[in-house]
Design a protein around this motif. Structure first.
Motif, PDB file in Angstrom:
ATOM      1  N   UNK A   6       0.841  -1.205   0.000  1.00 19.00           N
ATOM      2  CA  UNK A   6       0.000   0.000   0.000  1.00 19.00           C
ATOM      3  C   UNK A   6       0.874   1.252   0.000  1.00 19.00           C
ATOM      4  N   UNK A   7       0.593   2.158  -0.906  1.00 21.69           N
ATOM      5  CA  UNK A   7       1.272   3.450  -0.963  1.00 21.69           C
ATOM      6  C   UNK A   7       0.356   4.493  -0.339  1.00 21.69           C
ATOM      7  N   UNK A   8       0.869   5.264   0.613  1.00 23.84           N
ATOM      8  CA  UNK A   8       0.064   6.268   1.305  1.00 23.84           C
ATOM      9  C   UNK A   8       0.550   7.670   1.014  1.00 23.84           C
ATOM     10  N   UNK A   9      -0.392   8.603   0.916  1.00 23.44           N
ATOM     11  CA  UNK A   9      -0.087   9.993   0.576  1.00 23.44           C
ATOM     12  C   UNK A   9      -0.702  10.915   1.616  1.00 23.44           C
ATOM     13  N   UNK A  10       0.110  11.822   2.146  1.00 21.80           N
ATOM     14  CA  UNK A  10      -0.333  12.815   3.124  1.00 21.80           C
ATOM     15  C   UNK A  10      -0.015  14.219   2.602  1.00 21.80           C
ATOM     16  N   UNK A  11      -1.049  15.081   2.560  1.00 15.49           N
ATOM     17  CA  UNK A  11      -0.827  16.456   2.081  1.00 15.49           C
ATOM     18  C   UNK A  11      -1.754  17.438   2.779  1.00 15.49           C
ATOM     19  N   UNK A  12      -2.088  17.172   4.056  1.00 16.52           N
ATOM     20  CA  UNK A  12      -3.118  17.985   4.713  1.00 16.52           C
ATOM     21  C   UNK A  12      -2.644  19.374   5.111  1.00 16.52           C
ATOM     22  N   UNK A  13      -1.320  19.550   5.254  1.00 17.80           N
ATOM     23  CA  UNK A  13      -0.818  20.857   5.695  1.00 17.80           C
ATOM     24  C   UNK A  13       0.423  21.240   4.897  1.00 17.80           C
ATOM     25  N   UNK A  14       1.595  21.260   5.524  1.00 17.44           N
ATOM     26  CA  UNK A  14       2.777  21.741   4.807  1.00 17.44           C
ATOM     27  C   UNK A  14       3.808  20.651   4.542  1.00 17.44           C
ATOM     28  N   UNK A  15       3.463  19.391   4.794  1.00 12.04           N
ATOM     29  CA  UNK A  15       4.353  18.288   4.436  1.00 12.04           C
ATOM     30  C   UNK A  15       3.734  17.452   3.334  1.00 12.04           C
ATOM     31  N   UNK A  16       4.516  17.173   2.295  1.00 12.83           N
ATOM     32  CA  UNK A  16       4.119  16.216   1.266  1.00 12.83           C
ATOM     33  C   UNK A  16       4.775  14.905   1.635  1.00 12.83           C
ATOM     34  N   UNK A  17       3.978  13.955   2.098  1.00 12.22           N
ATOM     35  CA  UNK A  17       4.528  12.698   2.583  1.00 12.22           C
ATOM     36  C   UNK A  17       4.047  11.514   1.774  1.00 12.22           C
ATOM     37  N   UNK A 272      -1.091   5.352  24.262  1.00 13.00           N
ATOM     38  CA  UNK A 272      -0.336   5.659  23.051  1.00 13.00           C
ATOM     39  C   UNK A 272      -0.404   7.164  22.832  1.00 13.00           C
ATOM     40  N   UNK A 273       0.742   7.797  22.708  1.00 12.62           N
ATOM     41  CA  UNK A 273       0.816   9.247  22.508  1.00 12.62           C
ATOM     42  C   UNK A 273       1.349   9.507  21.103  1.00 12.62           C
ATOM     43  N   UNK A 274       0.573  10.240  20.291  1.00  9.48           N
ATOM     44  CA  UNK A 274       0.934  10.452  18.890  1.00  9.48           C
ATOM     45  C   UNK A 274       0.699  11.905  18.498  1.00  9.48           C
ATOM     46  N   UNK A 275       1.182  12.276  17.325  1.00  6.92           N
ATOM     47  CA  UNK A 275       1.034  13.638  16.827  1.00  6.92           C
ATOM     48  C   UNK A 275       2.316  14.430  17.003  1.00  6.92           C
ATOM     49  N   UNK A 276       2.370  15.592  16.369  1.00  6.59           N
ATOM     50  CA  UNK A 276       3.586  16.388  16.364  1.00  6.59           C
ATOM     51  C   UNK A 276       4.098  16.747  17.737  1.00  6.59           C
ATOM     52  N   UNK A 277       3.199  17.048  18.685  1.00  5.79           N
ATOM     53  CA  UNK A 277       3.627  17.447  20.028  1.00  5.79           C
ATOM     54  C   UNK A 277       4.153  16.237  20.820  1.00  5.79           C
ATOM     55  N   UNK A 278       3.874  15.031  20.328  1.00  6.44           N
ATOM     56  CA  UNK A 278       4.451  13.835  20.954  1.00  6.44           C
ATOM     57  C   UNK A 278       5.967  13.812  20.796  1.00  6.44           C
ATOM     58  N   UNK A 307       5.403  13.645  13.398  1.00  9.50           N
ATOM     59  CA  UNK A 307       4.886  14.720  12.553  1.00  9.50           C
ATOM     60  C   UNK A 307       4.211  14.116  11.326  1.00  9.50           C
ATOM     61  N   UNK A 308       3.524  14.951  10.536  1.00 13.74           N
ATOM     62  CA  UNK A 308       2.754  14.459   9.399  1.00 13.74           C
ATOM     63  C   UNK A 308       3.636  13.717   8.404  1.00 13.74           C
ATOM     64  N   UNK A 309       3.149  12.585   7.927  1.00 13.82           N
ATOM     65  CA  UNK A 309       3.922  11.777   6.986  1.00 13.82           C
ATOM     66  C   UNK A 309       3.010  10.818   6.237  1.00 13.82           C
TER      67      UNK A 309
END
Length: 356
Positions: A6-17, A272-278, A307-309
């Motif tokens: 599976x190929x995943x794409x993230x583009x919700x903010x300022x990272x193209x992942x 489980x702690x996740x997200x950029x502030x983690x 962070x976003x990826x």
């Protein structure tokens, strides 16, 4: 028969992942950030972000395929963030994902951005315990969730932020203290030289009778602004390191206190702690200390997956494919303000209004 890729794409903010996952194994993880382009504005500019995604999309996909040693024809499914996020940025990612899925002749899956953050942990620590409490802390979101089967069952919100999220608080106070954007890493760096007890910042919504799982960081931001203003009115520059350390301590205290309370109340043994502030060093350390004292297992993804990826989106897509979930319809669109209810997110495009 080999497991699907599976190929995943993230583009919700300022990272193209872009990430590639097979049966829970991370094969590729590539991110291009436009953060430097936004820094001089003190925050993300949607138009700049969308243009950066357009420029980065092709190269990032090629780098991910090369990293995994695969051709596009070896991909079995494409997953993409369809919300929440910046509308233009999401549209770029979705358009690219549709093109890839069509070219490869494979199904497309729409994914909720926050479910991606939850799934990021599986790439490091394996399947999520059922149930588990998840603390999501990022620039725009602070939530406590009770998660059972991430892709088969609804996600129960125990509490959410009522105003500013933790990451927003860091960004805004960093600006007050003269620290650069993004504020979270800048506050973390400055705090290393400071005294976390120097300023008695409040702990919002922690008094008896307050909602035990809701968050509010707007008042903390205001308290920090008043403290800095008071220093300047006395003809002094606020001690940045002490202010940063005290702010960070207040945020980490509130986050971990409420997360541990949720684990105890729901008899859950894993946080489980996740997200950029983690990625914040004090949040991680205090969570470790309090979980160890309470006998609760703590799981936090590595810094590169906080962070976003695209890897986290591929992780959700991988779980959806293996669970037999239906792919997204051709007319799937984006929902910039989508609430987190399920991991799959497949909003449909609204028909254009006809002129009278």
């Amino acid at each position: 028969m080999s497991a699907p890729v599976v190929l995943g794409i993230e583009s919700s903010c300022d990272e193209t992942g872009v990430g590639i996952v097979r049966a829970g194994e991370l094969l590729a993880h590539v991110v291009a950030s436009s953060m430097d382009e936004h820094a001089r504005f003190g925050g993300v500019v949607p138009e700049i972000a969308a243009r950066a995604h357009l420029e980065s999309f092709g190269p990032v996909v090629r780098r991910a395929l090369d990293q995994a040693g695969l051709r596009l024809g070896r991909i079995d499914a494409v997953a993409v963030t369809t919300g929440p996020g910046l509308s233009g940025a999401l549209q770029v990612g979705l358009a690219g994902a549709k093109s890839l899925a069509y070219s490869a002749g494979v199904p497309l899956y729409g994914v909720h951005h926050l479910a991606g953050h939850v799934a990021a942990d599986t790439l490091e620590h394996g399947p999520l315990p059922e149930p588990c409490v998840v603390l999501i802390v990022s620039g725009g979101h602070t939530s406590l969730l009770l998660v059972r089967d991430l892709v088969r069952e609804p996600i129960l919100h125990l509490g959410d932020t009522l105003d500013d999220a933790a990451g927003e608080c860091f960004d805004k106070v960093a600006r007050i203290l003269g620290l650069p954007y993004p504020g979270g890493p800048a506050v973390d760096r400055a705090a290393r030289e400071g005294d976390p007890r120097a300023v008695a910042f409040p702990r919002p919504l922690t008094r008896p009778g307050d909602d035990p799982y809701a968050f509010s960081f707007s008042g903390l931001k205001t308290a920090a602004a008043r403290w800095a203003e008071g220093c300047r009115q006395r003809g002094e520059e606020p001690p940045v390191a002490d202010g940063a350390a005290s702010l960070q301590e207040a945020v980490a205290d509130v986050l971990t206190r409420k997360a541990l309370a949720a684990c105890r109340a729901h008899d859950v043994q894993t946080l489980i702690v996740v997200g950029g502030v983690a990625a914040n060093s004090r949040v991680r350390t205090l969570a470790e200390e309090r979980c160890a004292a309470a006998g609760i297992e703590l799981r936090v993804p590595p810094l590169t997956l906080c962070t976003d990826n695209g890897a986290m989106i591929a992780a959700v897509g991988d779980l959806l494919v293996r669970s037999g979930a239906e792919p997204a319809p051709l007319e799937v669109s984006v929902d910039p303000s989508a609430p987190l209810e399920y991991a799959a997110l497949t909003p449909l495009a609204r028909p254009a209004a006809h002129a009278a």
